[in-house]
Each structure stands twice: as C-alpha cells, then as structure tokens.
Design a protein around this motif. Structure first.
Motif, PDB file in Angstrom:
ATOM      1  N   UNK A 184      -2.097  10.062   3.072  1.00  0.00           N
ATOM      2  CA  UNK A 184      -2.419  10.595   1.804  1.00  0.00           C
ATOM      3  C   UNK A 184      -2.235  10.119   0.683  1.00  0.00           C
ATOM      4  N   UNK A 185      -1.036   9.299   0.320  1.00  0.00           N
ATOM      5  CA  UNK A 185      -0.482   8.310  -0.795  1.00  0.00           C
ATOM      6  C   UNK A 185      -1.475   7.386  -0.905  1.00  0.00           C
ATOM      7  N   UNK A 186      -2.173   6.857   0.212  1.00  0.00           N
ATOM      8  CA  UNK A 186      -2.856   5.471  -0.189  1.00  0.00           C
ATOM      9  C   UNK A 186      -4.082   5.728  -1.047  1.00  0.00           C
ATOM     10  N   UNK A 187      -4.747   6.964  -1.066  1.00  0.00           N
ATOM     11  CA  UNK A 187      -5.838   7.152  -1.974  1.00  0.00           C
ATOM     12  C   UNK A 187      -5.354   6.877  -3.572  1.00  0.00           C
ATOM     13  N   UNK A 188      -4.289   7.277  -3.975  1.00  0.00           N
ATOM     14  CA  UNK A 188      -3.788   7.150  -5.327  1.00  0.00           C
ATOM     15  C   UNK A 188      -3.427   5.516  -5.398  1.00  0.00           C
ATOM     16  N   UNK A 189      -3.086   4.984  -4.444  1.00  0.00           N
ATOM     17  CA  UNK A 189      -2.704   3.691  -4.656  1.00  0.00           C
ATOM     18  C   UNK A 189      -3.922   2.552  -4.873  1.00  0.00           C
ATOM     19  N   UNK A 190      -4.883   2.993  -4.092  1.00  0.00           N
ATOM     20  CA  UNK A 190      -5.948   2.163  -4.162  1.00  0.00           C
ATOM     21  C   UNK A 190      -7.113   2.500  -4.816  1.00  0.00           C
ATOM     22  N   UNK A 191      -7.240   3.791  -5.347  1.00  0.00           N
ATOM     23  CA  UNK A 191      -7.945   4.093  -6.431  1.00  0.00           C
ATOM     24  C   UNK A 191      -8.233   3.130  -7.384  1.00  0.00           C
ATOM     25  N   UNK A 192      -9.737   3.395  -7.817  1.00  0.00           N
ATOM     26  CA  UNK A 192      -9.880   2.326  -9.071  1.00  0.00           C
ATOM     27  C   UNK A 192      -9.485   2.902 -10.335  1.00  0.00           C
TER      28      UNK A 192
END
Ligand code: F55
Length: 827
Positions: free
Chosen positions: A418-426
């Motif tokens: 789940x943390x991935x989304x925040x890290x790759x978000x534009x």
C-alpha cells in the motif's frame, strides 16, 4: 571593373545560386551583404561588419540545403524526431559552419583579400549562451550528430533574450553581468515574424456536455502570448544536410493594440505587452537546482505549446489518422523541463480532437521518450500544485486523471504494497502538494534513459527503482558523447591535422578510426610531433592567461585543469585543498615540488548558490597568496579564468595535461567535459563516477588515474555514520590545510572569511565526502606528477587517450538513440 560596385556584385550573384557558387565568390558575397544586408560602405568594412556579412553569406548556403533537406524528409514520409530542450549551448557557429560546408580555406582566402584573418573575424562572434552547462551542451552536440547522420530531426527550444550571465571576477568574487547577445544583431537566424502560434495560460476550465452527450472541457479566459519562430541552421558534416533548431521568442498578442482604444489605458496596454514578452527574456541560471518560479513554468509551457502546434501542423499535412501519430513522430524530452508536453498532447487529443482517453493515452505513451540527467534529490523538478493550477488549470486536471488511472493499475499489479502508491504517485502529498515532473515523464514515456552506464544503473537500482519494477522494459542506457567536429577538428586544428596525416580523414565521421593511431604510440618521432603540437597549444593558452589575468605561467609546467559549473558535488574544494597541500610542501622544502604545475579553474556558480560562490572566492584568494609568494616561483601557479563558456572551453581543452573529474561517486550522471579533454590528449584524474568508469574501460587503467570511494562505499559510509573529523585528526597535512583556511591565512584582512567552508566539512557532515577522499586524491596526484616527469611515457598515455575515445563520439550516441529508442533512419 571595380569589384565592389553594386553592379559588379549583383552581377556576380546572378551568375550562380549560393550552393553552387564557385568558391572565389565568397568574397563577393561578403561585400554584397556588407552593402545590401548591413547597409554599410563596403570599401573598407570593419572586422565586425565583415564577420556579420560572412555569417550572412553562409546562411544563404545553409538555407538552401535546409530547404532541400526538408523536402527530402517530406518526400520520404520519414518518422520525425523532435528534440525538446529548455537549453541549447551551440557555441560559436562560424568555424563549425565553415568546416561543415567545406569552406574554411575559401573563407581564409576571401578574408585575406579583405585584409583580415579568420582568427580575427571569428573572434568577433558572441556565442549564444542559451544553456547552463552539460545538459545544454549535450543537446547541441546531439544536433550536430543528428545532422551528420541525416536524421529527420528538429531541435526545439527558447530564444532567450538574455542567455547565461557573463561572469566577471572582481576582488576574487563572481559578479554577474547580463548577456545581451542579441545586441549585435542576428546573422545566423531567420526570425519568422509572420509565423506565430498562440500560447494560452491561466483561465478556468468549463465543463459541459455536447449534443452527443460527451463531457467536454474548455478553457475560458486566461491570457494569450504569441510564440514567434526563430530558426537557426545546423549543418551536417559535408553531407549537404541541414537541420533546424527552432527557438521560440515571446511576442505580445496583437489584441493589446486595440484594447487601449477601448479603455484609453495606453500605457497599461504597453505594460501588458512587455509582461508578455518577458516569458522568453531570460534563461534561469540554476543548474541541478531548479527554481520553482511561475515564470519558469510559463517558459516550459511556452516551449511545449508552440512546439506541439508545429508538430501537429506538420502531421496534419499528411492527412493520416491520429493512431498513426507515434509511427510518424517521436518527441524526446531533455530532462523533465519540457514534460508538460505529455498532458499537452493529451489535451490536444482528448479536448480538441475528441479522441477517447484510452486511445489518446495509447498514442501518448508511444510518442514520448525521456532522458534523465541527474540523481541529485534537489535537482528533481516538482511544482507546487496551486501554482500549477493557476498557470495551467486544464493540464493539472489531466495530470490528476493520468495519475488516477496509473495508480489504479499499480494497485492491481502490486496489491500487497500500500505504501507504494504514495511513493510513485505523480503528486507528492504532504502539508503542500507538489506535481512530480519525473514521475510524469516516466509514466508518460515508452523510454527512460540515463546518460552513462553507471548512472543508468543507479536510476534502476535507487531513485526510480519502483518505476523500474513497474515498467522494466522502459529503462535503458545511452552513454553521452561529444561531437568530434567541434571538440577536436575545430578546437585543435593542429592536432587534427597531425592525426589526419597519419590515418586519413575518416575519423571525422567515424571516431573509432582513431584506433589506427595506436601503433604510433611507441614511435619516438610521432611522440615528438604529438608533444610539440600540445606544447604549442599550451603556449597559446599561456598567452591568453597572461593577457587576461596578468599571470605568467610556464608552458612546460603540468596544466592541471578543473573547468565546469561550480557545485559542491563536483568538488572544486577538494582540488583547492590539494593545491594548498602542495603549497605547504614547497614552503617547507622549496625543492619538494617534483614537477612545476599550473592549476587552472573556470566555471560559473548559480547566482543564488552561496557555497559555490564562496568556493570561487576561496580559490581566488589561494591563487593570490600562492602566485605572489616569492618562495614558490614557477613551481606553482593558480589561475581562475573568468566566464567559462563554449568559446573558452575550445581554448582550454587542447592545452590541458591533466583533466579533473573528481565528483563524489554516484553524483555526476555522466560528465562530458571528461570526454572533451581526453579526446584532445589530456589524462584524467577522476573518481569512479559517471562516464569516467566507461572511459577507464576504454583507455585502460595505466592511462587514467582513478581514486576515491566507490558509489556503494559512499552510501555504506553514510549509513554507518560518516565522521569527517577523524580524517582531520589523523591526517596532519589535511589538518594544516583546513587550519590555514579557517585561521585566515588566505584572507588576512578578514580572518573569518572562509571559516564556514571548513565548518561545512568538519561540523556539518561533509555531505560530499571531501575529507574521506582527500588522501587517496593526494596520492593519485603524486602518481600523475611522477608520470609527467617521464615525458615519453606521458606522450604515449596522451595519444592512447585520444586513440581510444572513439566510443565517446556523439555520433555513436545518436546512432543508438535512433536505432533503439526512436526507430528512425538517416534520410
Ligand atoms: C539545468 C537546469 C535545471 Cl533546472 C536542472 C539541471 C540543469 C542542468 O544543466 N543539468 C545538467 O547539466 N546535468 C548534466 O547533464 C550532463 C549531460 O547529460 C551530464 O553529463 C552531467 O553529468 C549532468 O550533471
């Protein structure tokens, strides 16, 4: 008949078109332009006038070849490459164009008849400084190679009225002066005053539903600025092929001329005009640390919007369907600076062409390719969301939609992170939101490349590792290169001639041919000739230094050169610490210096970068102390050459013995100065960083001095807790140097002056590991000095450096881009 009369000149011009002119009419052409284009008496034109007229005479030839090249591209329906860059650093054009057109000798003869030398006339040219450093210069080397390879390519940028500032050194400090390069009038370009595109900023988005029930978006209000095309020509090397570098200049939209009639506010209307035209007024002088200013975002969109209109117009002429767009066009993003092209193409396709989102996105991601040039965290471009919304409201919406769909896919692909989304978000979420331009560029491109093997690995393994996991097939390497036409043939004509005498001219378009020099490396006769050429180049630089800085240097001394932008990671500070170390050794024992050395520094610091400017000041202070110390004499000299630029680089490269490439490992993406020096026979002292590593593989470790921590050691040391003080405490030579700086030895009038520099090393963590690398650098410098004492050995090393630089031609780089990324071939 008097050949300067208008009748005689006009008659000569009528006899042939410029491209087929017999060579001896170059003189007639110059005189014709003196009179008719420049409006001057052509009986005794001055040097500047002759330069401008010669430039115009060459432009005549270039434009014909350009038209022919364009027709060929059109006829072949070639896929076109658009190279978008906020920066180009072309350097002076005159000699380059003469070489490419094969008119050098003719120009010399014509100028001789007019009472001038080519050197004098070339000295009149003011280079367009439309870039900061490596990134802009790379773009120009690439245009040169694209032309050499006859690629169907276009460079697109901004015609800043003021380029990179002119640097003066006053009382040892950098002072910036405006670079009013257009003042001399423009002789190389065509200003297309009738060729303009409107560019729209601000306003608000109105959503509505059309008759077919589709949701539509229309920008309302806002303001429009016109982009005027200014074309400059880039000829291929003796191949009759010419590319266009199209630079946009901002012009006020014509509405203002009428608006003041309505409001009566004449002055207000003019002020608006001036504000509009500000967009292309000045190049931002920051490299590797973008300034998040509204004007800069407007510049980016200004370039992108005008360029996309051009691209679409050309595409439309062919009347093919939109889904063919990626088969016919590739748009290359030089860094993230023009990345707003991605939402702009989406806007054109979705809002204006009414394509469904999925189809538009499919086209988009097959059209864009992105090059990353830096891993420094502070250099990664982000824009405050509010600012973005204000300037480009529709584009922000589109970015959000791109992001929503992207994150949706990521969630499906990696459901357990789940943390991935925040890290790759534009979008970076926090107290303030930011648009992350590198994430946008990666998500919107089919290719993401680094600029050296080492850098491309770092991208995959660290900064963009998570994107690498999502899109492994997008990531690739294209090691940088430099053009041998400018960086050997032009800047070092005597060495170029010596090479050509032995191996012919093929190296000019096939740099690997330089390998044929290797057998001569052991020849005493060739070594002697080689070193004589080098010595003459060094004498010339000594004369220049004497004239500019009033410092006398020994041409036989070892020229140890560090020229590039000033940045702490490039570690000019490490160099000057070593200079002081040598100074101390000589003070202790006047016979200690094993070889006389001249240290040459040059480079600009971003005007707001305090530490970089302070280091310039320290270098000048140390230089003053050493150069005026009678105990030192000829053993050691320190020179700071002001206003490092392409023109100055051309003087320096051929005269350098030792090239300083000493960045903290892991921080210099590639470097290209390193290649220019080595191509001209300098030996590198450098770290395991950027393209130095590949240079080592090519030239062999006996011909290049590497030292210092490796990138993973830098990281490990940081993780373990790096304590710079231990180096201070255990290394007495280093301690002495730092104590002298902080104790005011080089600033007797203000003993505290440089204390903060030492503080940054000892008390603020030495972020760039200067102290950790100091000792291994000093040892390696000793190796270099010893090697220099063995002159035949040095000659061999020098030649082998040149002979083995073939790989670093920008022709090789461009060939790889064309084949592996762009999918285009020569016309
Ligand atoms: C300019 C403006 C901004 Cl806002 C950010 C960066 C720059 C810039 O000039 N970067 C730059 O020059 N990067 C250099 O690119 C070279 C070409 O790829 C590399 O060789 C070099 O290592 C890298 O620092």
């Amino acid at each position: 008949m008097d050949s300067t009369t208008p009748e005689a000149l006009a008659g000569m011009r009528e006899t042939a078109s410029p491209a087929t002119l017999p060579a001896d009419t170059l003189k007639a052409d110059i005189l014709w332009h003196v009179l008719y284009s420049l409006g001057r008496d052509n009986e005794r034109p001055d040097r500047q006038t002759v330069f401008r007229a010669l430039a115009l005479a060459l432009r005549d030839r270039l434009v014909e070849k350009w038209i022919a090249s364009q027709r060929a591209i059109y006829a072949k329906s070639s896929k076109r490459v658009y190279y978008l860059s906020l920066e180009f650093l072309p350097g002076p054009f005159l000699r380059q164009n003469l070489i490419a057109l094969g008119l050098e000798k003719e120009a010399r003869d014509a100028l001789t008849e007019l009472g001038f030398t080519l050197d004098d006339v070339a000295g009149e040219e003011w280079e367009p400084g439309l870039g900061n450093g490596g990134l802009g210069r790379l773009a120009s080397c690439y245009l040169d190679s694209m032309a050499a390879l006859r690629l169907p390519a276009y460079g697109y940028g901004i015609r800043y009225a003021f380029g990179i500032f002119h640097q003066l050194i006053r009382d040892g400090q950098q002072v910036e002066r405006a670079d009013n390069w257009l003042r001399g009038g423009q002789h190389w370009e065509f200003e297309r005053t009738h060729y303009m595109h409107p560019v729209r900023f601000y306003g608000s988005v109105r959503e509505w539903v059309d008759e077919q029930g589709r949701l539509r978006h229309t920008l309302e209000g806002g303001s429009t600025v016109m982009a005027m095309a200014c074309d400059m020509f880039i000829p291929g090397y003796r191949n009759d092929y010419v590319l266009n570098m199209r630079l946009w200049a901002a012009k006020s939209s014509r509405e203002f001329e009428f608006s003041f009639f309505n409001t009566g506010d004449y002055i207000g209307a003019v002020e608006k005009k001036i504000r509009d035209e500000n967009i292309s007024m000045v190049l931002y002088p920051n490299d590797e640390a973008p300034e998040g200013k509204e004007l800069r975002l407007k510049q980016q969109f200004f370039l992108v919007s005008a360029t996309m209109q051009d691209i679409v117009r050309r595409f439309r002429k062919k009347g093919v369907a939109w889904d063919q767009f990626p088969r016919k066009n590739v748009i290359h993003l030089n860094e993230t600076h023009p990345a707003v092209a991605i939402p702009e193409l989406m806007r054109l396709l979705v809002d204006e062409e009414l394509l469904p989102w999925e189809e538009a996105w499919y086209i988009c991601v097959r059209t864009f390719a992105y090059t990353n040039h830096t891993v420094l965290p502070e250099a990664l471009e982000v824009w405050p969301e509010e600012l973005f919304r204000k300037v480009l409201p529709r584009h922000l919406q589109i970015i959000y939609e791109i992001n929503r769909r992207f994150l949706h896919d990521v969630r499906r692909q990696f459901p357990h992170d789940p943390g991935l989304l925040a890290r790759v978000s534009l979008i970076h979420e926090g107290e303030q939101r930011f648009v992350r331009m590198s994430h946008l560029a990666i998500v919107g491109s089919f290719s993401v490349n680094g600029v050296s093997a080492h850098h491309s690995n770092i991208i995959k393994e660290s900064i963009f590792n998570e994107f690498y996991k999502i899109f492994p097939e997008r990531f690739n390497n294209k090691t940088n290169g430099i053009t041998p036409r400018r960086w050997l043939r032009q800047c070092n004509p005597t060495l170029a001639w010596l090479i050509t005498e032995h191996i012919g001219t093929e190296w000019l378009t096939d740099l690997e041919q330089l390998k044929k020099l290797e057998p001569y490396a052991e020849s005493a006769g060739f070594q002697k000739a080689w070193m004589e050429v080098r010595l003459r180049n060094k004498q010339k630089l000594a004369e220049y230094i004497h004239a500019k800085n009033g410092i006398t240097i020994l041409p036989e001394s070892l020229y140890d050169v560090h020229v590039k932008r000033f940045h702490e990671y490039k570690r000019q500070l490490l160099n000057i610490l070593h200079v002081i170390t040598l100074y101390n050794r000589i003070r202790r024992d006047p016979d200690a210096g094993i070889v006389p050395r001249t240290f040459i520094f040059g480079g600009k610091a971003a005007p707001g970068y305090y530490m970089a400017k302070h280091i310039i000041q320290l270098i000048n202070a140390v230089g003053y102390t050493i150069n005026t110390d009678p105990r030192v004499g000829d053993m050691l000299k320190v020179v700071f050459l002001q206003n490092y630029c392409v023109t100055l680089a051309e003087r320096i490269m051929p005269a350098t013995d030792l090239s300083e490439q000493i960045s903290t490992a892991g921080m210099e993406a590639s470097g290209t100065g390193n290649m220019k020096f080595a191509l001209n026979g300098a030996i590198t002292i450098g770290t395991h960083d950027g393209a130095n590593i590949e240079m080592l593989e090519h030239v062999g470790d006996e011909n290049l001095f590497l030292f210092g921590l490796l990138s993973h050691e830098v990281e490990d040391l940081r993780r373990q807790g790096y304590n710079p003080r231990t180096f201070y405490e255990t290394d007495s030579e280093l301690r002495e140097v730092l104590d002298m700086i902080s104790g005011g030895y080089f600033s007797p009038g203000d003993p505290h002056m440089f204390r903060d520099i030492v503080e940054s090393l000892l008390n603020h963590g030495d972020r760039y590991m200067v102290l950790a690398d100091f000792r291994s650098y000093a040892y390696r410098q000793q190796d270099a000095a010893r090697a220099y004492l063995d002159q035949p050995g040095w000659a061999r090393r020098s030649m082998l450096n040149t002979a083995r630089m073939g790989f670093f031609s920008s022709d090789r780089s461009m060939g790889e881009y064309a084949r592996d990324i762009w999918g285009v071939e020569g016309v």
